[in-house]
Scaffold this motif. Structure first.
Motif, mmCIF file in Angstrom:
data_model
loop_
_atom_site.group_PDB
_atom_site.id
_atom_site.type_symbol
_atom_site.label_atom_id
_atom_site.label_comp_id
_atom_site.label_asym_id
_atom_site.label_seq_id
_atom_site.Cartn_x
_atom_site.Cartn_y
_atom_site.Cartn_z
ATOM 1 N N SER A 94 2.134 4.827 -10.169
ATOM 2 C CA SER A 94 2.163 3.870 -8.682
ATOM 3 C C SER A 94 1.872 4.906 -7.573
ATOM 4 N N ARG A 142 8.970 -2.578 -8.823
ATOM 5 C CA ARG A 142 7.165 -2.226 -8.174
ATOM 6 C C ARG A 142 6.859 -3.859 -8.254
ATOM 7 N N ALA A 173 10.740 -0.673 0.769
ATOM 8 C CA ALA A 173 10.748 0.398 0.127
ATOM 9 C C ALA A 173 11.300 1.363 -0.014
ATOM 10 N N VAL A 208 4.702 3.540 -5.303
ATOM 11 C CA VAL A 208 5.969 4.098 -5.142
ATOM 12 C C VAL A 208 6.349 5.767 -4.446
ATOM 13 N N PHE A 249 12.811 2.957 -3.454
ATOM 14 C CA PHE A 249 12.140 3.925 -3.855
ATOM 15 C C PHE A 249 12.331 5.172 -4.138
ATOM 16 N N TYR A 295 12.607 -4.689 -1.840
ATOM 17 C CA TYR A 295 12.460 -4.767 -3.224
ATOM 18 C C TYR A 295 14.036 -4.173 -3.325
#
Length: 430
Positions: free
Chosen positions: A388, A194, A326, A391, A330, A289
């Motif tokens: 987070s 992240r 993301a 996330v 994630f 990411y």
């Protein structure tokens, strides 16, 4: 030459042992839905030289690149490889001296199954960036050879062998404290990822220097090839600064224009489904990411420290890693808290039928609250330790599973009929 022949003779016993004792694999493929552990020999599937013959060539290579003047011994261990590489273990034992005791070093030799697939510069670039962002060790490269001018007549990659046991094998025997220990380390890894957002999707550029953060890494566009492996977009080029939405739409445009004609209607439908999904969820409105590409228990190595602690010693198989949106990067490691994933395929369900949870089924249930108390604690531990909301928003988002499947299709193409059928179902839902 005489010294090499003498060394070869002194290692005959090691070679015989290696050919007879095939140890458990640390890079094993996922279990099949039938629970069978049988895999077809690479000798048959890939037309390889039989291992009993090939190990003599490997030994010669080992003597050439690892041995020194200390009369070290080398043992060869056959490991089950993956879809891209033949994998062999090398154990180098240096004899004791007056100054130090005997030293043992372990290595892994990765040999591409097809020479045309050898892309070690990109592999090195992937590992370099993985080492930067990962809070868990990644394989360290010792030597890269891109030519066939060597004893095994093939390119190869020599890496330090990370100690440990496959988490896939070890997890069922862990107690709750040990499972929570693993979970905290995985949450820390997600925290590390992240912390490194980038503005372009693609793969690391092996020809450019990776500068210290916060400099953006050099990134190439992700390859886009037809079923014959021919590029649809020309030579590799620098990735554009664009959102995941724009990147995926540009790839869809290429597929619609240049893929085989009878699939054009399917691509047009998928393009509209993508627009509808993103308009209602915004799941592709993010930065990019680092994404492992196959973050499963089979690619994690662990070592038991105590009844309460387990150390993740390494993350393997970064071959599919790249910079992804993301919602993809994630994807939650829900196998941590889904007990059904760890059941053997032959274990009967309450109604007496055999049942097996595939990784696709696993993703569909990622956000559900576990019914098992231990699994609840593991899931809560991951979420609390991660700290987070960003996330977790992408990890458990509504329609995240469809978004990840659609992303893979747009990235790799409609590889077979089953993928096409899944694409139709996604479009019908959106």
């Amino acid at each position: 030459m005489a010294e090499k022949e003498q060394a070869m003779r002194s290692h005959e016993n090691s070679m015989d042992l290696a050919s007879l004792s095939l140890r458990p694999n640390i890079e094993s493929p996922p279990p099949s839905p039938t629970g069978s552990a049988v895999s077809e020999s690479s000798t048959v599937e890939w037309n390889h030289v039989p291992f009993t013959d090939f190990q003599a060539q490997v030994l010669e290579l080992g003597l050439e690149i690892l041995n020194d003047s200390t009369r070290s011994s080398i043992e060869i261990e056959r490991l089950r490889g993956g879809g891209e590489n033949r994998v062999i273990g090398l154990k180098l034992t240096k004899p004791a001296t007056f100054q130090q005791p005997s030293v043992v070093d372990n290595y892994v030799l990765r040999i591409p199954r097809r020479i045309c697939d050898a892309d070690f510069p990109h592999t090195m670039a992937q590992l370099d960036f993985a080492a930067r962002v990962s809070s868990i060790p990644v394989p360290k490269t010792i030597k890269v050879e891109c030519s066939k001018e060597n004893p095994i007549q093939s390119p190869y990659l020599l890496q330090e062998r990370i100690p440990g046991q496959s988490l896939l094998d070890a997890w069922p025997d862990f107690n709750l404290s040990q499972k929570l220990s693993v979970t905290r380390q995985i949450a820390t890894l997600f925290q590390s990822i992240r912390a490194f957002p980038v503005s372009r999707g693609g793969i690391p550029d092996p020809k450019k220097e990776l500068l210290p953060w916060p400099h953006q890494p050099p990134i190439l566009r992700y390859p886009q090839c037809n079923s014959s492996g021919e590029s649809l977009t020309g030579p590799a080029s620098t990735a554009l600064f664009q959102s995941p939405t724009d990147m995926l739409q540009s790839r869809l445009d290429v597929w619609m224009e240049r893929d085989i004609k009878h699939r054009k209607p399917l691509w047009e439908m998928l393009s509209q489904g993508f627009k509808n999904l993103n308009a209602t969820t915004g799941l592709f409105e993010s930065e990019f990411y680092w994404y492992h590409g196959d973050f499963q228990p089979r690619n994690l190595l662990v070592a038991v420290i105590s009844e309460e602690e387990v150390k993740i010693t390494g993350v393997l198989d970064w071959d599919n890693s790249h910079f992804a949106p993301a919602v993809v990067a994630f994807e939650p490691p829900c196998w941590l808290w889904m007990q059904d994933y760890w059941k053997d395929a032959s274990d009967p369900t309450p109604d007496g039928t055999e049942w097996y949870m595939t990784e696709a089924m696993l993703c569909e249930k990622a956000g559900l609250i576990p019914t098992n108390d231990d699994d609840k604690q593991i899931k809560e531990c991951f979420e609390e330790y991660l700290q987070s909301p960003y996330v977790l928003k992408f990890a458990y988002a509504n329609h995240a599973v469809d978004a990840r499947r659609l992303y893979k299709m747009v990235l790799d193409g409609l590889t077979d009929q089953d993928v096409g059928e899944v694409a139709v179902k996604i479009c019908e839902r959106h």
